[in-house]
Scaffold this active site. Structure first.
Site, PDB file in Angstrom:
ATOM      1  N   THR A 108     -89.057  36.359 -36.650  1.00  0.00           N
ATOM      2  CA  THR A 108     -90.285  36.822 -37.307  1.00  0.00           C
ATOM      3  C   THR A 108     -91.178  37.643 -36.392  1.00  0.00           C
ATOM      4  OG1 THR A 108     -90.292  34.909 -38.750  1.00  0.00           O
ATOM      5  CG2 THR A 108     -92.389  36.011 -38.478  1.00  0.00           C
ATOM      6  N   ASP A 121     -82.399  37.914 -37.949  1.00  0.00           N
ATOM      7  CA  ASP A 121     -83.081  36.710 -38.415  1.00  0.00           C
ATOM      8  C   ASP A 121     -82.223  35.572 -37.859  1.00  0.00           C
ATOM      9  OD1 ASP A 121     -84.749  35.750 -41.304  1.00  0.00           O
ATOM     10  OD2 ASP A 121     -83.422  34.352 -40.263  1.00  0.00           O
ATOM     11  N   SER A 122     -82.842  34.528 -37.323  1.00  0.00           N
ATOM     12  CA  SER A 122     -82.047  33.519 -36.621  1.00  0.00           C
ATOM     13  C   SER A 122     -81.131  32.729 -37.549  1.00  0.00           C
ATOM     14  CB  SER A 122     -82.942  32.591 -35.809  1.00  0.00           C
ATOM     15  OG  SER A 122     -83.600  31.668 -36.637  1.00  0.00           O
ATOM     16  N   SER A 123     -81.304  32.871 -38.850  1.00  0.00           N
ATOM     17  CA  SER A 123     -80.353  32.229 -39.779  1.00  0.00           C
ATOM     18  C   SER A 123     -78.963  32.851 -39.634  1.00  0.00           C
ATOM     19  CB  SER A 123     -80.805  32.407 -41.229  1.00  0.00           C
ATOM     20  OG  SER A 123     -82.160  32.094 -41.337  1.00  0.00           O
ATOM     21  N   ASP A 139     -86.158  29.426 -37.026  1.00  0.00           N
ATOM     22  CA  ASP A 139     -85.321  28.647 -37.951  1.00  0.00           C
ATOM     23  C   ASP A 139     -84.190  27.898 -37.248  1.00  0.00           C
ATOM     24  OD1 ASP A 139     -86.902  29.481 -40.025  1.00  0.00           O
ATOM     25  OD2 ASP A 139     -85.454  30.882 -40.889  1.00  0.00           O
ATOM     26  N   THR A 151     -79.107   9.428 -36.837  1.00  0.00           N
ATOM     27  CA  THR A 151     -80.060   8.994 -37.866  1.00  0.00           C
ATOM     28  C   THR A 151     -80.747  10.181 -38.545  1.00  0.00           C
ATOM     29  OG1 THR A 151     -82.075   7.737 -38.329  1.00  0.00           O
ATOM     30  CG2 THR A 151     -81.873   8.595 -36.100  1.00  0.00           C
ATOM     31  N   GLN A 152     -81.062  10.009 -39.819  1.00  0.00           N
ATOM     32  CA  GLN A 152     -81.835  11.040 -40.548  1.00  0.00           C
ATOM     33  C   GLN A 152     -83.307  11.008 -40.143  1.00  0.00           C
ATOM     34  OE1 GLN A 152     -81.527  10.527 -44.784  1.00  0.00           O
ATOM     35  NE2 GLN A 152     -79.307  10.641 -44.751  1.00  0.00           N
ATOM     36  N   CYS A 153     -83.721   9.889 -39.545  1.00  0.00           N
ATOM     37  CA  CYS A 153     -85.127   9.785 -39.145  1.00  0.00           C
ATOM     38  C   CYS A 153     -85.389  10.764 -38.016  1.00  0.00           C
ATOM     39  CB  CYS A 153     -85.439   8.377 -38.641  1.00  0.00           C
ATOM     40  SG  CYS A 153     -85.272   7.138 -39.913  1.00  0.00           S
TER      41      CYS A 153
HETATM   42  N1  ASP Z   1     -86.489  33.462 -40.549  1.00  0.00           N
HETATM   43  C1  ASP Z   1     -87.083  33.600 -39.246  1.00  0.00           C
HETATM   44  C2  ASP Z   1     -86.013  33.404 -38.185  1.00  0.00           C
HETATM   45  O1  ASP Z   1     -85.700  32.308 -37.865  1.00  0.00           O
HETATM   46  C3  ASP Z   1     -88.204  32.670 -39.052  1.00  0.00           C
HETATM   47  C4  ASP Z   1     -88.849  32.754 -37.688  1.00  0.00           C
HETATM   48  O2  ASP Z   1     -88.628  33.664 -36.923  1.00  0.00           O
HETATM   49  O3  ASP Z   1     -89.639  31.900 -37.360  1.00  0.00           O
HETATM   50  O4  ASP Z   1     -85.501  34.374 -37.685  1.00  0.00           O
END
Ligand code: ASP
Length: 341
Positions: A12, A56-58, A89, A276-278
């Site tokens: 971002t 984008d880090s996704s 992300d 754990t999910q916690c």
């Molecule tokens: N979608 C963005 C990413 O992870 C969100 C961010 O940068 O915080 O690249």
């Protein structure tokens, strides 16, 4: 003067709005740089390098982790520290992965990013980036050594161990937390380092390991989960390890289907890791009857590992030519401060 290498991967911080769709998309690094003229005023020799195509880090892959590690290794001798600009992300995955890949670090690798693009008036990117650079440049006046000698994440006034934190908010500036390990530093008027919490390697030199397995699976339990749909994951021809995100201290329903899948997978050579999910606390096999089965068949307790660290640690360990027993041993040992000893 300290020398810092800034590595821009995307996220971002450097995004701009597409005028047609209104979506945020990655832009080149000059855009970030132009918006922070203060960088020129830091008394630091700052150089930068950018991924050819910021993402984008996704979109991050094991290949990107390899590229990132390679950039750091190639420049390791030439710089006092590194700042990685990365989307938030998947930042905790990349910082965990890098902590396993680059062991024996004597220099800081500080990840940061932002929730708002650098071009917006209320951006958090400016403070995050400037402080991350200061942290990467900080050194002990007596010894000349870097104060931080590990992979860490800096976000909104806090410095976290890279393999201990998780993204916990999609819209707060305080986007990260490290519930099972205290912050390494807090930035106020001064940056206060909590020295006894900082990791120090016992290795004499930097080692790099860039191969990963992509045969690691994750299952998150929920009431009503149809276990029979997951049977292909518990197949040693498809996966080397399955991480199960269980309830509380590592509990699961007493499902005959799940138990049969796990038992045969483990006896065929698969490894099952219980996380754990916690967001805080740890797995304790046998604390309840609903986790006793795991202990009986040899499911491994991930202790207080985050899911991000558990997955990347298994990808890393199975990427090396280790026997299953060696992986089992290492997975339950803290390699770089990722879990309680
Ligand atoms: N979608 C963005 C990413 O992870 C969100 C961010 O940068 O915080 O690249």
């Amino acid at each position: 003067m300290r020398s810092i290498l800034l590595i821009y991967t995307g996220g971002t911080i450097g995004m701009i709005k597409d005028p047609q769709s209104g979506e945020l998309r990655s832009f080149d690094f000059a855009y970030v740089y132009d918006h922070i003229p203060e960088l020129a005023r830091l008394n630091i020799n700052l150089k930068s390098i950018s991924f050819p195509k910021p993402i984008d880090s996704s979109e991050i892959t094991q290949g990107h982790w390899k590229n990132l590690a390679q950039i750091i290794v190639e420049n390791y001798e030439g710089y006092d520290g590194f700042v990685v600009l990365h989307g938030s992300d998947t930042m905790a995955f990349t910082s965990s992965a890098l902590s396993f890949m680059l062991q024996g670090l004597k220099k800081p690798i500080i990840f940061t990013g932002s929730q708002l693009p650098i071009g917006t008036i209320r951006t958090d990117g400016k403070e995050n980036l400037i402080t991350a650079i200061e942290i990467a440049a900080a050194f002990d006046e007596k010894t000349g050594e870097a104060i931080v000698q590990e992979v860490a994440v800096y976000f909104e006034y806090s410095l976290y161990r890279g393999n201990r934190c998780s993204k916990i908010s999609a819209n707060q500036f305080e986007a990260f937390e490290s519930p099972n390990y205290p912050n390494l530093a807090v930035a106020g008027v001064n940056i206060e380092y909590l020295n006894d919490r900082l990791f120090r390697t016992k290795k004499s030199a930097l080692t790099v390991q860039s191969s990963f397995s992509n045969q690691i699976a994750l299952i998150k339990l929920f009431p009503g989960i149809p276990f029979e749909l997951y049977k292909d994951l518990f197949n040693i021809n498809n996966t080397k390890a399955v991480v199960i995100e269980t309830y509380g201290t590592g509990n699961a329903p007493s499902s005959a289907i799940l138990q049969a899948l796990i038992s045969s997978y483990i006896s065929n050579g698969g490894l099952v890791l219980n996380v754990t999910q916690c967001s805080s606390g740890s797995v304790k096999h046998g604390a309840y009857q609903t986790s006793a089965f795991f202990q009986k068949v040899g499911v491994i307790s991930a202790n207080d590992l985050t899911t991000e660290a558990a997955l990347t640690k298994l990808q890393y360990l199975f990427g090396q030519n280790l026997t299953r027993d060696e992986v089992k041993k290492q997975v339950t040992t803290s390699l770089v401060g990722e879990m309680m000893d």
